[in-house]
Write an enzyme that holds these catalytic residues in place. Structure first.
Site, PDB file in Angstrom:
ATOM      1  CE  LYS B  80      25.157  20.136  51.157  1.00 57.05           C
ATOM      2  NZ  LYS B  80      25.465  21.421  51.840  1.00 57.05           N
ATOM      3  CB  SER B 155      24.211  24.253  49.406  1.00 51.95           C
ATOM      4  OG  SER B 155      24.925  23.772  50.512  1.00 51.95           O
ATOM      5  CB  SER B 179      24.603  25.133  53.273  1.00 50.84           C
ATOM      6  OG  SER B 179      24.982  25.971  52.207  1.00 50.84           O
TER       7      SER B 179
END
Lengths: 102, 488
Positions: B80, B155, B179
Site C-alpha cells: 500500500k 482505503s 481499510s
C-alpha cells in the site's frame, strides 16, 4: 458567536473559516459553503454521543496497557544531509528554504 | 489448467526454494497480468518492474548457489502506498506526497525483504487512507475487478484489487477503521487486521496512530497466515508494539471447529444491513456449525455509538498528524513569492490536500479545540473504553464474534462520494474492532448479483491464530466462495 440559522445549528460559516485557519488550510468560497453544510450534518450525527453517561468512565487509549518502553541509548546511523534534503521542494546549499518570517 | 498466478504463495515459495520454479518466472507472470489488466483496474500507483525482476533473479541465483532462502522466497508483494519503501516513491495517493521518495524502509518492508520477498509495486488507496472506496485518490479511483463500475472498497482498495485480479499473490494494507477488511470483502479476498501493537507501524505514514495497524491481504487463508507471520512481532522503533515472539501462525491451522463458540452480533446486523448480506452471513454461520462450532447470539448495545466515536478520534488524530505537511522538508509546496509564513502554509495545504483530507483535518481541529474537547474528543475516547470493555466481556462467553464486514455489497463508483456522512456509515461494522484494538478477519462468504460479500470474524487480543483457523476451516468447506473475478 452571533445568531445561527437553522442549517448552522452546530457550526457557523465564520467558525468554519476560523477553524480552517487554525489548521492552516485556506478555503475557497465554495468550500466554505459546502463544508459548513456538511459539517453541520456530521456534527449533528456526532452529537449522538451526548446520550451516553460517561461520567465514571476513564478515557483509555490502548487495548493492552504498556508501561514505559526503553531501548539502548546507542548511536545509530542517521540520515546523511543529502538524504535528508533530497525530498525538499526548495533548498539552498545545505539548507531547507522556508517562507519569509519577517 | 490453472495459471501460474493462481498457485498459492506459500506453495510457490516452497517450489522456488526447492529449485523447481524460477522466481523470475513467477514474478513475470504477475507483471504480465498487470500489463494486461491494470489499465482497467488501476490497482497500482507505481510498479517497479525492472527492480522486481532483478530481485527475482537474485533469488534464483541464491537458490542455485545452495543458499538457505526465506519464507517468502521469490514471492512478489504489493505494498500500500502509505508504507515507506526505500527508493520507491510513496505518495499516500496525495498530491502532497506525489514526488516523495522515502530514504528508508518501513519495518514491515524490511521484514519482507529479509524473507526474500520481491516488492512488486505500490498500490492505490484513498488519500492518506481516508475513505471507504478508494475514490479519494489523487491518481483516480481503483475499479472493482468483479465489476469495473463498482468501487473496490477502501482505503486499501488497490491492495485488495491487485490480489483479486491476480496482479499480486500477496499485498499489505493498513486498517484504521476497516481499510483492510472493507476492500477484502468487496473484492472477494482474505484480509486481516491484527491486534493493535502486533505489527510495527514504523514507516507507516500516520493517519490515526491509536487505531491503525498494517496487515495482510491474500487470496487464501494460508497465504494470509504466512504474510502475517512474517510481519508480526516487536519492533523497538515502534514503542507501541507488543513483546510477543515472532513466530508462525501455520501451527494454528487445520482441524475442525469443535469447542469454538461463535457469537453473532445483533447490533451489527441491524436494519441497515442489505438482505443479501444477512442471508450470506447466516449461511456462513451454518457452515461453521457444520464444522463443529457452536453458534449463539450476542447483543452489544454500546456498538450503536462506535461510528461517531471512531470518526471523532480518527479526525482528531489526523488533524495533529497531518500538521507536519508544510512543504518545507518534503512534499508539495505552493509556488508563490512574498507570502508570509502562515499564508504560504495555508495555500500549500489547500492545494496539496484533497477534499476529504481537508474535511477531516478541519473537523478534527474543531473536535480538539477549546470548548469542544470535552464534548467531542474526550467523550469519544470514553466511549471507546466502553466498547472495549463490552467486547472483553463478550469474549468471556464467546471465542469469536461474527458480523458482516460491510453492511452492503460493493456500490457504484460515484454513488456515495458526494455525501460524506453516507460514506462514513458504510464503516459501521468495521470500526468497533479498531476502537477495541482487537484483531478481525474478512473472509469471502457469498455473492450478490456477481459481487462478493464478506464475513467478519473478531477475536480477543492476540487471537489471530483462532481467526485464521476458523477462516481456513471455512475455506476448505466452502471453496466455491474463493473465486477469481471473470476478467479474462
Amino acid at each position: 458567536m452571533g445568531e445561527k440559522s437553522k442549517a448552522e445549528k452546530h457550526i457557523s460559516r465564520r467558525e468554519v473559516e476560523h477553524v480552517a485557519w487554525l489548521a492552516r488550510i485556506e478555503l475557497s468560497e465554495e468550500e466554505k459553503k459546502l463544508y459548513t453544510q456538511q459539517f453541520n450534518q456530521i456534527l449533528a450525527y456526532f452529537s449522538k454521543l451526548a446520550e451516553l453517561d460517561t461520567e465514571e468512565v476513564p478515557p483509555e487509549l490502548h487495548v493492552v496497557s504498556l508501561v514505559n518502553v526503553y531501548r539502548d541509548d546507542k548511536v545509530e546511523k542517521p540520515l546523511s544531509r543529502g538524504e535528508a534534503l533530497k525530498n525538499a521542494p526548495k533548498k539552498r546549499e545545505e539548507y531547507f528554504e522556508a517562507p519569509k518570517i519577517l | 489448467m490453472a495459471g501460474l498466478f493462481e498457485l498459492p504463495a506459500w506453495e510457490a515459495a516452497r517450489h522456488i526454494r526447492g529449485g523447481e520454479l524460477l522466481a523470475e518466472e513467477y514474478v513475470s507472470c504477475f507483471l504480465e497480468r498487470m500489463e494486461k489488466l491494470d489499465g482497467r483496474v488501476k490497482a497500482y500507483i507505481t510498479v517497479v518492474r525492472e527492480e522486481a525482476l532483478k530481485q527475482a533473479r537474485l533469488v534464483d541465483e541464491k537458490v542455485k548457489a545452495g543458499a538457505r532462502l526465506g519464507r517468502l522466497a521469490g514471492v512478489p508483494v504489493a505494498v500500500k502506498d502509505n508504507i515507506c519503501t526505500s527508493g520507491i516513491r510513496t505518495t499516500c495517493a496525495s498530491r502532497m506526497l506525489e514526488n516523495f521518495v522515502p530514504p528508508y524502509d518501513a519495518t514491515v518492508v524490511e521484514r519482507l525483504k529479509a524473507e526474500d520477498a520481491v516488492i512488486l509495486g505500490k498500490t492505490n488507496m484513498d488519500e492518506f487512507a481516508m475513505g471507504t472506496s478508494t475514490e479519494t485518490s489523487y491518481f483516480g479511483p481503483t475499479k472493482n475487478p468483479w465489476n469495473l463500475e463498482r468501487v473496490p472498497g477502501g482505503s486499501s482498495g488497490g491492495s485488495a484489487a491487485a490480489v483479486a485480479a491476480g496482479m499480486a499473490p500477496l499485498s499489505l494494507g493498513s486498517d484504521t477503521g476497516g481499510s483492510i477488511r472493507c476492500p477484502a470483502s468487496f473484492c472477494g479476498v482474505v484480509g486481516l487486521k491484527p491486534t493493535y501493537g502486533l505489527v510495527s507501524r514504523y514507516g507507516l505514514i500516520a493517519y490515526a496512530n491509536s487505531l491503525e495497524q498494517i496487515g495482510p491481504i491474500a487470496f487464501n487463508t494460508r497465504d494470509c497466515s504466512l504474510l502475517l507471520s512474517v510481519i508480526a512481532g516487536r519492533d523497538l522503533r515502534d514503542s507501541t508494539t507488543l513483546s510477543v515472539e515472532a513466530g508462525s501462525y501455520d501451527g494454528a491451522l487445520g482441524g475442525d471447529l469443535k469447542g469454538f463458540k461463535v457469537g453473532l452480533v445483533k447490533e451489527l446486523m441491524g436494519e441497515g444491513t442489505h438482505p443479501a448480506v444477512v442471508e450470506a452471513l447466516q449461511r456462513f454461520a451454518g457452515k461453521l456449525e457444520e464444522l463443529g462450532a457452536w453458534i449463539g447470539k450476542v447483543s452489544l448495545p454500546i456498538l450503536e455509538y462506535a461510528l461517531p466515536a471512531y470518526y471523532i478520534i480518527a479526525m482528531s488524530e489526523a488533524s495533529s498528524n497531518l500538521a507536519r505537511y508544510d512543504g518545507i522538508r518534503y512534499g508539495f509546496r505552493a509556488e508563490g513569492e512574498g507570502l508570509d509564513w502562515s499564508r504560504e502554509f495555508s495555500v500549500t495545504r489547500s492545494l496539496g490536500f484533497g477534499s476529504e483530507v481537508k474535511r477531516r483535518i478541519i473537523l478534527g481541529t474543531y473536535a480538539l479545540s477549546a470548548g469542544y474537547y470535552d464534548r467531542f474528543f474526550l467523550k469519544a475516547v470514553k466511549v471507546a473504553t466502553m466498547i472495549r470493555r463490552s467486547l472483553t466481556e463478550s469474549f468471556k462467553k464467546f471465542s469469536l464474534l461474527l458480523a458482516p464486514t460491510m453492511p452492503l455489497p460493493p456500490f457504484r463508483l460515484g454513488e456515495k462520494i458526494s455525501d460524506p456522512l453516507a460514506l462514513y456509515m458504510c464503516d459501521i461494522d468495521t470500526v468497533p474492532v479498531n476502537l477495541a484494538g482487537v484483531p478481525a478477519i474478512s473472509v469471502p462468504c457469498g455473492f450478490h448479483e456477481g459481487l462478493p460479500l464478506g464475513a467478519q470474524l473478531i477475536a480477543p487480543p492476540l487471537g489471530e491464530g483462532r481467526l485464521l483457523k476458523a477462516a481456513e476451516a471455512y475455506e476448505k468447506a466452502a471453496p466455491e466462495m474463493f473465486k477469481r473475478p471473470p476478467l479474462g
